[in-house]
Design a protein around this motif. Structure first.
Motif, mmCIF file in Angstrom:
data_model
loop_
_atom_site.group_PDB
_atom_site.id
_atom_site.type_symbol
_atom_site.label_atom_id
_atom_site.label_comp_id
_atom_site.label_asym_id
_atom_site.label_seq_id
_atom_site.Cartn_x
_atom_site.Cartn_y
_atom_site.Cartn_z
ATOM 1 N N HIS A 181 3.618 1.221 3.159
ATOM 2 C CA HIS A 181 2.403 1.236 2.342
ATOM 3 C C HIS A 181 2.412 0.003 1.451
ATOM 4 C CE1 HIS A 181 1.438 5.348 3.445
ATOM 5 N NE2 HIS A 181 2.691 5.657 3.251
ATOM 6 N N VAL A 182 1.253 -0.492 1.144
ATOM 7 C CA VAL A 182 1.143 -1.664 0.290
ATOM 8 C C VAL A 182 1.539 -1.309 -1.142
ATOM 9 C CG1 VAL A 182 -0.432 -3.405 -0.622
ATOM 10 C CG2 VAL A 182 -0.625 -2.663 1.752
ATOM 11 N N ILE A 183 1.189 -0.097 -1.565
ATOM 12 C CA ILE A 183 1.543 0.347 -2.912
ATOM 13 C C ILE A 183 2.600 1.429 -2.821
ATOM 14 C CG2 ILE A 183 -0.680 -0.230 -3.960
ATOM 15 C CD1 ILE A 183 -1.471 2.694 -3.669
ATOM 16 N N ASP A 184 3.334 1.604 -3.886
ATOM 17 C CA ASP A 184 4.373 2.621 -3.923
ATOM 18 C C ASP A 184 3.732 3.984 -4.168
ATOM 19 O OD1 ASP A 184 6.734 3.975 -4.053
ATOM 20 O OD2 ASP A 184 7.247 3.302 -6.072
ATOM 21 N N LEU A 185 3.687 4.804 -3.128
ATOM 22 C CA LEU A 185 3.028 6.103 -3.234
ATOM 23 C C LEU A 185 3.936 7.189 -3.796
ATOM 24 C CD1 LEU A 185 1.035 6.239 0.118
ATOM 25 C CD2 LEU A 185 0.180 5.739 -2.152
ATOM 26 N N GLU A 186 5.197 6.874 -3.981
ATOM 27 C CA GLU A 186 6.147 7.889 -4.420
ATOM 28 C C GLU A 186 5.721 8.531 -5.737
ATOM 29 O OE1 GLU A 186 10.834 8.150 -5.660
ATOM 30 O OE2 GLU A 186 10.152 6.537 -4.361
ATOM 31 N N TYR A 187 5.162 7.754 -6.641
ATOM 32 C CA TYR A 187 4.806 8.282 -7.946
ATOM 33 C C TYR A 187 3.355 8.743 -8.017
ATOM 34 C CZ TYR A 187 9.152 5.990 -9.044
ATOM 35 O OH TYR A 187 10.458 5.606 -9.043
ATOM 36 N N ARG A 188 2.602 8.562 -6.963
ATOM 37 C CA ARG A 188 1.195 8.913 -6.976
ATOM 38 C C ARG A 188 0.928 10.297 -6.393
ATOM 39 N NH1 ARG A 188 -1.449 4.538 -8.650
ATOM 40 N NH2 ARG A 188 -0.591 2.504 -8.183
ATOM 41 N N LEU A 216 6.602 -3.065 5.389
ATOM 42 C CA LEU A 216 6.145 -2.036 4.456
ATOM 43 C C LEU A 216 5.520 -0.876 5.206
ATOM 44 C CD1 LEU A 216 4.254 -4.231 1.843
ATOM 45 C CD2 LEU A 216 6.479 -3.194 1.557
#
Length: 95
Positions: free
Chosen positions: A54-61, A52
């Protein structure tokens, strides 16, 4: 592998930290718990796990990168704690 009180004191000395006896004891306990957890994680089979970024999906943030009008000169200086006619004034830091 386990962390000893001497290890904690050595690292604290390298970081120029002054620890009390209670803080040293607490850090020995905390660091040993972390190492125990890492040992548990090493037992997992991760051969089919994709790495990974990033642990979270940053695309939508993240907001879209859109060009906008720059802030007006007077508007920018209006928020300054101190300014002259054209520039922000800051305290002198070098004598």
């Amino acid at each position: 592998m386990s962390v000893t009180k001497e290890d904690v004191k050595y690292v604290a000395d390298l970081a120029h930290l002054q620890l009390t006896e209670e803080e040293s004891d607490s850090l020995v306990n905390d660091m040993n718990q972390i190492l125990d957890y890492m040992t548990t994680l090493e037992e997992l089979d991760t051969s089919n796990v994709e790495p990974l970024e990033h642990v979270i999906d940053l695309e939508y943030r993240l907001r879209n990168d859109e060009a906008k009008e720059p802030v007006d000169h007077e508007e920018a200086l209006k928020n300054a704690p101190d300014a002259d006619s054209d520039y922000f004034r800051v305290p002198r830091v070098i004598e």
